[in-house]
Design an enzyme around this catalytic site. Sequence first.
Site, mmCIF file in Angstrom:
data_model
loop_
_atom_site.group_PDB
_atom_site.id
_atom_site.type_symbol
_atom_site.label_atom_id
_atom_site.label_comp_id
_atom_site.label_asym_id
_atom_site.label_seq_id
_atom_site.Cartn_x
_atom_site.Cartn_y
_atom_site.Cartn_z
ATOM 1 N N LYS A 11 6.297 42.199 -28.739
ATOM 2 C CA LYS A 11 6.577 40.834 -28.477
ATOM 3 C C LYS A 11 5.255 40.433 -27.674
ATOM 4 O O LYS A 11 4.293 41.112 -27.978
ATOM 5 C CB LYS A 11 8.277 40.518 -27.824
ATOM 6 C CG LYS A 11 7.844 42.118 -26.037
ATOM 7 C CD LYS A 11 6.960 40.972 -25.053
ATOM 8 C CE LYS A 11 6.446 41.991 -24.030
ATOM 9 N NZ LYS A 11 5.529 41.576 -23.247
ATOM 10 N N PRO A 99 -1.271 48.209 -30.716
ATOM 11 C CA PRO A 99 -1.638 48.802 -29.544
ATOM 12 C C PRO A 99 -0.721 49.398 -28.718
ATOM 13 O O PRO A 99 -0.299 48.848 -27.698
ATOM 14 C CB PRO A 99 -2.598 48.314 -29.630
ATOM 15 C CG PRO A 99 -1.840 46.452 -30.493
ATOM 16 C CD PRO A 99 -0.974 47.225 -30.617
ATOM 17 N N ALA A 102 -1.346 47.128 -23.455
ATOM 18 C CA ALA A 102 -1.736 45.562 -24.606
ATOM 19 C C ALA A 102 -0.712 44.521 -24.549
ATOM 20 O O ALA A 102 -1.318 43.510 -24.827
ATOM 21 C CB ALA A 102 -0.913 45.675 -26.501
ATOM 22 N N GLY A 103 0.116 44.855 -23.522
ATOM 23 C CA GLY A 103 0.995 44.059 -23.299
ATOM 24 C C GLY A 103 1.698 43.203 -24.194
ATOM 25 O O GLY A 103 2.278 42.201 -24.232
ATOM 26 N N LEU A 104 2.059 43.649 -25.422
ATOM 27 C CA LEU A 104 3.154 43.816 -26.414
ATOM 28 C C LEU A 104 4.569 44.285 -26.170
ATOM 29 O O LEU A 104 4.950 44.154 -27.952
ATOM 30 C CB LEU A 104 2.508 44.162 -28.047
ATOM 31 C CG LEU A 104 0.365 43.329 -27.701
ATOM 32 C CD1 LEU A 104 0.127 43.601 -29.081
ATOM 33 C CD2 LEU A 104 0.874 41.673 -28.154
ATOM 34 N N ALA A 105 4.272 45.532 -25.311
ATOM 35 C CA ALA A 105 6.263 45.956 -25.434
ATOM 36 C C ALA A 105 5.501 47.087 -26.862
ATOM 37 O O ALA A 105 7.332 47.449 -26.891
ATOM 38 C CB ALA A 105 7.087 44.771 -25.555
ATOM 39 N N GLY A 106 4.847 48.059 -27.054
ATOM 40 C CA GLY A 106 4.956 49.119 -27.807
ATOM 41 C C GLY A 106 5.694 49.944 -27.771
ATOM 42 O O GLY A 106 6.446 50.575 -28.465
ATOM 43 N N GLY A 107 5.782 50.562 -26.824
ATOM 44 C CA GLY A 107 6.758 51.776 -26.232
ATOM 45 C C GLY A 107 8.235 51.475 -26.113
ATOM 46 O O GLY A 107 8.544 51.505 -26.503
ATOM 47 N N SER A 108 7.935 50.202 -25.926
ATOM 48 C CA SER A 108 9.476 49.562 -24.996
ATOM 49 C C SER A 108 10.039 49.414 -26.084
ATOM 50 O O SER A 108 11.563 49.633 -27.059
ATOM 51 C CB SER A 108 9.950 48.349 -24.543
ATOM 52 O OG SER A 108 9.073 48.021 -22.807
ATOM 53 N N ASP A 141 11.623 45.114 -20.419
ATOM 54 C CA ASP A 141 11.335 44.463 -21.643
ATOM 55 C C ASP A 141 12.345 45.002 -23.375
ATOM 56 O O ASP A 141 12.281 44.360 -24.075
ATOM 57 C CB ASP A 141 9.971 44.809 -22.595
ATOM 58 C CG ASP A 141 9.087 44.326 -21.983
ATOM 59 O OD1 ASP A 141 9.487 42.942 -21.048
ATOM 60 O OD2 ASP A 141 8.304 44.799 -21.521
HETATM 61 O O1 C5P Z 1 10.674 47.823 -16.321
HETATM 62 P P1 C5P Z 1 9.105 48.082 -16.713
HETATM 63 O O2 C5P Z 1 8.856 49.580 -16.686
HETATM 64 O O3 C5P Z 1 8.436 47.703 -18.323
HETATM 65 O O4 C5P Z 1 7.804 47.537 -15.578
HETATM 66 C C1 C5P Z 1 7.062 47.404 -15.303
HETATM 67 C C2 C5P Z 1 5.803 47.344 -14.550
HETATM 68 O O5 C5P Z 1 5.918 46.848 -14.188
HETATM 69 C C3 C5P Z 1 7.122 48.086 -13.035
HETATM 70 O O6 C5P Z 1 6.568 48.961 -12.438
HETATM 71 C C4 C5P Z 1 6.920 47.175 -11.868
HETATM 72 O O7 C5P Z 1 5.656 47.607 -11.247
HETATM 73 C C5 C5P Z 1 5.982 45.340 -12.767
HETATM 74 N N1 C5P Z 1 7.514 44.308 -13.140
HETATM 75 C C6 C5P Z 1 7.837 43.750 -11.945
HETATM 76 N N2 C5P Z 1 8.421 42.864 -12.097
HETATM 77 C C7 C5P Z 1 9.137 42.922 -13.147
HETATM 78 C C8 C5P Z 1 9.258 44.086 -14.615
HETATM 79 C C9 C5P Z 1 8.121 44.341 -14.293
HETATM 80 O O8 C5P Z 1 6.981 44.194 -10.753
HETATM 81 N N3 C5P Z 1 10.346 41.960 -13.761
#
Ligand code: C5P
Length: 318
Positions: A11, A99, A102-108, A141
């Site tokens: 994404k 990648p 990357a901010g592309l949510a690959g693991g998600s 995500d």
């Molecule tokens: O939910 P996820 O594990 O993907 O989020 C990764 C990190 O990003 C969280 O540990 C948190 O520090 C930050 N985050 C946040 N607020 C969100 C989503 C993520 O602070 N709404």
Amino acid sequence: MHSYSLIAPAKINLYLEIIGDRPDGYHELAMLLQSIGLTDRVDLRANGTDQIRVRCDDPEVPNDESNLAYKAAALMVGEFPESFNRYGGVDISIEKHIPMGAGLAGGSADAAAVLVGIDLLWNLGLTQSEIQDLAATIGSDIPFCVMGGTAIATRRGEFLAPLPSLDNLYVVLAKYRSIGVSTAWAYKTYRQQFHTAYAKDADDLTDRRQRVHSGPMVEAISKRNGKRIGELLHNDLEKVVLPAYPQVDSLKREMFQLDTLGVMMSGSGSTVFALVESKGQAEIIQQQLRHRIPDEDLGIWVAPLIANGIRLVHSADL
Ligand code: C5P
């Protein structure tokens, strides 16, 4: 016994606004999320043991409990112990193209595929919304990765309102392979620097969410107006990531010189994407960027915006 092969799309964030703090330590967000045709492939099969086993063709991807795909399978084991007893453990094999860091949510995306795949493997018959509710417990995500397409995402990012699809546009994505940004670091740093601008109370939060719902970006998306979408791209996290990562900042500046609809960092970075009108234009931009930055560490990809999330591509009897 069956095996299932699923396609898991990455994404991008067309819009990311941090609107407040949450009691659980996360942030209240107002985002516009978009699936793209840069995808991992995730294969699942019952392995006849009592174990979850994760393999990935990229040696940098961990295959232990720290992998979100593993966490997704462990969640299903905990939620559906009778099915686990009946069908046994799962082999998860990931062909990685998205990648990391990357901010592309690959693991998600991989985790979302595991949830959808285990629902099939164990004949659970869950609805998409039930899968999304489970997904939200392991990552903000992941519900969007299950659903895909184009959506407004609020609260932690897990509360979704679908929008008309934008599958007429393309993106050029650029990322230095050696630069990954920690999402937790990016949000923590943002809080330190900008918390005074957060919503003051519940009414203020509702107002700010509503402003995104009825705002110009949603209107531009509804009209499939690529030019306007390009002008309205926004990401609050750029304010902390670009100053801390000068190479990402100068990558964005280079991309900005090219003839695109708009350029923005995705999520917490380090990917910068350019929105463009056609595949042909995307390929030209890709070549021009390669020429401007002839650094082998820089990965450059072309992908269409797509209207789907996790997609089953193959199932077989074993
Ligand atoms: O939910 P996820 O594990 O993907 O989020 C990764 C990190 O990003 C969280 O540990 C948190 O520090 C930050 N985050 C946040 N607020 C969100 C989503 C993520 O602070 N709404």
